[in-house]
Design a protein around this motif. Structure first.
Motif, PDB file in Angstrom:
ATOM      1  N   CYS A 288      13.627   7.677 -81.278  1.00 38.23           N
ATOM      2  CA  CYS A 288      13.149   8.342 -80.054  1.00 38.23           C
ATOM      3  C   CYS A 288      12.602   9.714 -80.407  1.00 38.23           C
ATOM      4  CB  CYS A 288      14.285   8.459 -79.035  1.00 38.23           C
ATOM      5  SG  CYS A 288      15.706   9.412 -79.640  1.00 38.23           S
ATOM      6  N   ASP A 289      12.094  10.388 -79.399  1.00 36.73           N
ATOM      7  CA  ASP A 289      11.564  11.744 -79.560  1.00 36.73           C
ATOM      8  C   ASP A 289      12.670  12.735 -79.215  1.00 36.73           C
ATOM      9  OD1 ASP A 289      10.286  14.200 -79.359  1.00 36.73           O
ATOM     10  OD2 ASP A 289       8.477  13.378 -78.441  1.00 36.73           O
ATOM     11  N   LEU A 290      13.335  13.255 -80.238  1.00 34.69           N
ATOM     12  CA  LEU A 290      14.462  14.174 -80.023  1.00 34.69           C
ATOM     13  C   LEU A 290      14.018  15.455 -79.336  1.00 34.69           C
ATOM     14  CD1 LEU A 290      16.688  13.974 -83.243  1.00 34.69           C
ATOM     15  CD2 LEU A 290      17.270  13.231 -80.927  1.00 34.69           C
ATOM     16  N   HIS A 291      12.815  15.913 -79.651  1.00 29.14           N
ATOM     17  CA  HIS A 291      12.338  17.162 -79.039  1.00 29.14           C
ATOM     18  C   HIS A 291      12.205  17.000 -77.526  1.00 29.14           C
ATOM     19  CE1 HIS A 291      10.237  20.946 -78.551  1.00 29.14           C
ATOM     20  NE2 HIS A 291       9.245  20.315 -77.948  1.00 29.14           N
ATOM     21  N   GLU A 298      17.839  20.638 -71.652  1.00 31.40           N
ATOM     22  CA  GLU A 298      17.745  22.068 -71.366  1.00 31.40           C
ATOM     23  C   GLU A 298      17.220  22.277 -69.949  1.00 31.40           C
ATOM     24  OE1 GLU A 298      18.400  26.053 -72.668  1.00 31.40           O
ATOM     25  OE2 GLU A 298      19.093  24.076 -73.325  1.00 31.40           O
ATOM     26  N   GLY A 299      16.338  21.373 -69.503  1.00 27.44           N
ATOM     27  CA  GLY A 299      15.835  21.436 -68.137  1.00 27.44           C
ATOM     28  C   GLY A 299      16.930  21.244 -67.114  1.00 27.44           C
ATOM     29  N   VAL A 336      20.647  24.012 -75.825  1.00 28.34           N
ATOM     30  CA  VAL A 336      20.693  22.648 -76.344  1.00 28.34           C
ATOM     31  C   VAL A 336      19.821  22.548 -77.594  1.00 28.34           C
ATOM     32  CG1 VAL A 336      20.195  20.223 -75.843  1.00 28.34           C
ATOM     33  CG2 VAL A 336      21.083  21.712 -74.043  1.00 28.34           C
ATOM     34  N   THR A 337      20.362  21.901 -78.632  1.00 26.76           N
ATOM     35  CA  THR A 337      19.631  21.706 -79.878  1.00 26.76           C
ATOM     36  C   THR A 337      19.442  20.215 -80.146  1.00 26.76           C
ATOM     37  OG1 THR A 337      21.648  21.616 -81.214  1.00 26.76           O
ATOM     38  CG2 THR A 337      20.680  23.801 -80.821  1.00 26.76           C
ATOM     39  N   VAL A 341      21.759  16.829 -79.277  1.00 27.06           N
ATOM     40  CA  VAL A 341      21.228  15.623 -78.657  1.00 27.06           C
ATOM     41  C   VAL A 341      21.550  14.406 -79.515  1.00 27.06           C
ATOM     42  CG1 VAL A 341      19.129  14.412 -77.952  1.00 27.06           C
ATOM     43  CG2 VAL A 341      19.408  16.835 -77.415  1.00 27.06           C
ATOM     44  N   ALA A 342      21.400  14.525 -80.839  1.00 27.74           N
ATOM     45  CA  ALA A 342      21.732  13.418 -81.739  1.00 27.74           C
ATOM     46  C   ALA A 342      23.206  13.047 -81.618  1.00 27.74           C
ATOM     47  CB  ALA A 342      21.382  13.792 -83.176  1.00 27.74           C
ATOM     48  N   GLU A 343      24.059  14.049 -81.480  1.00 26.09           N
ATOM     49  CA  GLU A 343      25.502  13.792 -81.316  1.00 26.09           C
ATOM     50  C   GLU A 343      25.773  13.057 -79.999  1.00 26.09           C
ATOM     51  OE1 GLU A 343      29.600  16.385 -80.593  1.00 26.09           O
ATOM     52  OE2 GLU A 343      27.887  17.314 -81.632  1.00 26.09           O
TER      53      GLU A 343
END
Length: 419
Positions: A288-291, A298-299, A336-337, A341-343
């Protein structure tokens, strides 16, 4: 259960007004062409997140227009980028005030109507009524003939308007002081509302609705009714933009935000898995697109007032130590990093397999199932993170009212604790 998933997805598309592209979208789904689906929805997502909303705030001089512009953007009168306020009319020309977090949502502080310099006939040309999506007409006293004429002109332009009687807290305090033994807040409010309605009807407005507000305690009185009306009258993309930008002053507001963002998660999950997928470190079966997902989470924090700046401001407003407010949060307490998100994706992947199998049983959603566990994992993670953000926002509302018991209002409302 599979049919429920299908119906849920279709309902999101309907709510987000994809009808103009539904046929092509369905064909792409049925062909199992996830990149094509993602490309179409990416445009919708961009439109949803960047749609322009212009709100005209007008009314009588000294009615609290500028204070309202600040309050609904979650700002105080002395904050940076706040609208100028004072006891006399401060606004000479239409002045735009973008929301500090959502700059495409713009509140226009319009000159007060009724002075010799701004008579109604000249006023309409000066403020350019066509520019705004809807109007808020504010007065701190009775609605005058000029204000009624303004409302009628707005109707002729095919726009919505909402009549607001401000400073009712001042009237209530004065009435309580004058008649302490017979004082009834409900009676005073009804008298104010009835007088406003009668005056507007006398000027030719049919069935006018008047909302009673305090600009310094925005969550009190009729704000929840005003909010419901504005949200109901907006088309879906602008409704979403308006909702996420509202200050978090009541549980009903939080619930409406959450409902709109739940629709949003289908779009984000589909685009994140189909437009620019990359393997997630530690989760080789998920791409997926992590960014994009980092921006989405964050939103959530920004919309629900859980970002650092909003929490610091809340601590200053309530006089509570920041660490006490942070203690009630279950979600991220810092920015948020992608690593976070990966975690979270790793945590969501555990029960995503069953959801992915349900997608396989719905032919039109085969393109989502074709990406294996990715869509199911991403969607689960987004929904869980959103639910945590809503719960944290509700906890912050409660925490903000602990030191001020009189701030608690009926139906889960609070006076404004911050954005």
């Amino acid at each position: 259960m599979a049919s429920e998933v299908f119906q849920s997805c279709l309902s999101q598309c309907k709510i987000l007004e994809l009808s103009k592209d539904t046929r092509a979208l369905k064909e792409a789904f049925e062909a199992g062409d996830l990149p094509a689906v993602a490309a179409k929805l990416q445009s919708t997502l961009h439109s949803l997140e960047n749609v322009r909303l212009d709100i005209g705030v007008t009314g009588g001089m000294g009615s609290g227009k500028s204070t309202f512009v600040n309050a609904i953007r979650g700002l105080g009168d002395e904050d940076t980028n706040s609208a100028c306020t004072g006891v006399v009319e401060m606004t000479v020309d239409p002045t735009p005030y973008p929301h500090p977090k959502y700059p495409s949502v713009v509140f226009w502080d319009l000159p007060g109507i009724g002075t010799s310099a701004f008579r109604a006939d000249k006023y309409f040309r000066r403020v350019q009524l066509f520019r705004y999506d809807f109007f808020l007409i504010i007065t701190s006293e009775s609605f005058t003939a000029d204000l009624a004429e303004l409302a009628l002109e707005i109707l002729r332009h095919g726009k919505h308007f909402y009549c607001i009687r401000s400073k009712v807290d001042v009237d209530i305090t004065a009435s309580r002081s004058r008649r302490p033994s017979s004082f009834s807040e409900e009676r005073v409010l009804n008298q104010i509302r009835d007088d406003c309605v009668q005056r507007l009807e006398a000027q030719g407005l049919r069935d006018p609705k008047v909302f009673l507000l305090s600009m310094f305690e925005l969550g009190k009185y009729d704000f929840h009714l005003l909010e419901e009306s504005m949200v109901r009258d907006l088309e879906s993309h602008k409704r979403h933009a308006f909702l996420v930008a509202l200050p978090n002053i009541s549980k009903p507001t939080l619930e409406r935000k959450a409902a709109s963002l739940r629709q949003h998660t289908w779009l984000v999950a589909t685009v994140a898995c189909g437009a620019n997928p990359r393997p997630v470190p530690g989760l080789p079966e998920v791409a997926c697109d992590l960014h994009m997902l980092t921006r989405a989470l964050e939103g959530y924090r920004h919309s629900f007032g859980l970002d650092g700046g909003s929490l610091v401001r809340l601590a200053e407003q309530t006089g509570q130590p920041l660490h006490e407010i942070l203690q009630v949060l279950q979600g991220p307490k810092t920015k948020v990093t992608e690593a976070l998100v990966a975690e979270l994706l790793g945590q969501a992947s555990g029960d995503a397999s069953a959801f992915s199998q349900k997608l396989l049983n719905v032919p039109v959603l085969g393109s989502l199932a074709s990406c294996g566990l990715s869509f199911a994992t991403v969607y689960r993670m987004l929904r869980t993170s959103l639910d945590v953000a809503v719960s944290d926002a509700q906890s912050v509302l409660v925490q903000a009212s602990l030191d001020s018991p009189d701030r608690k209002l009926p139906d889960g409302q609070w006076s404004q604790p911050g954005a």
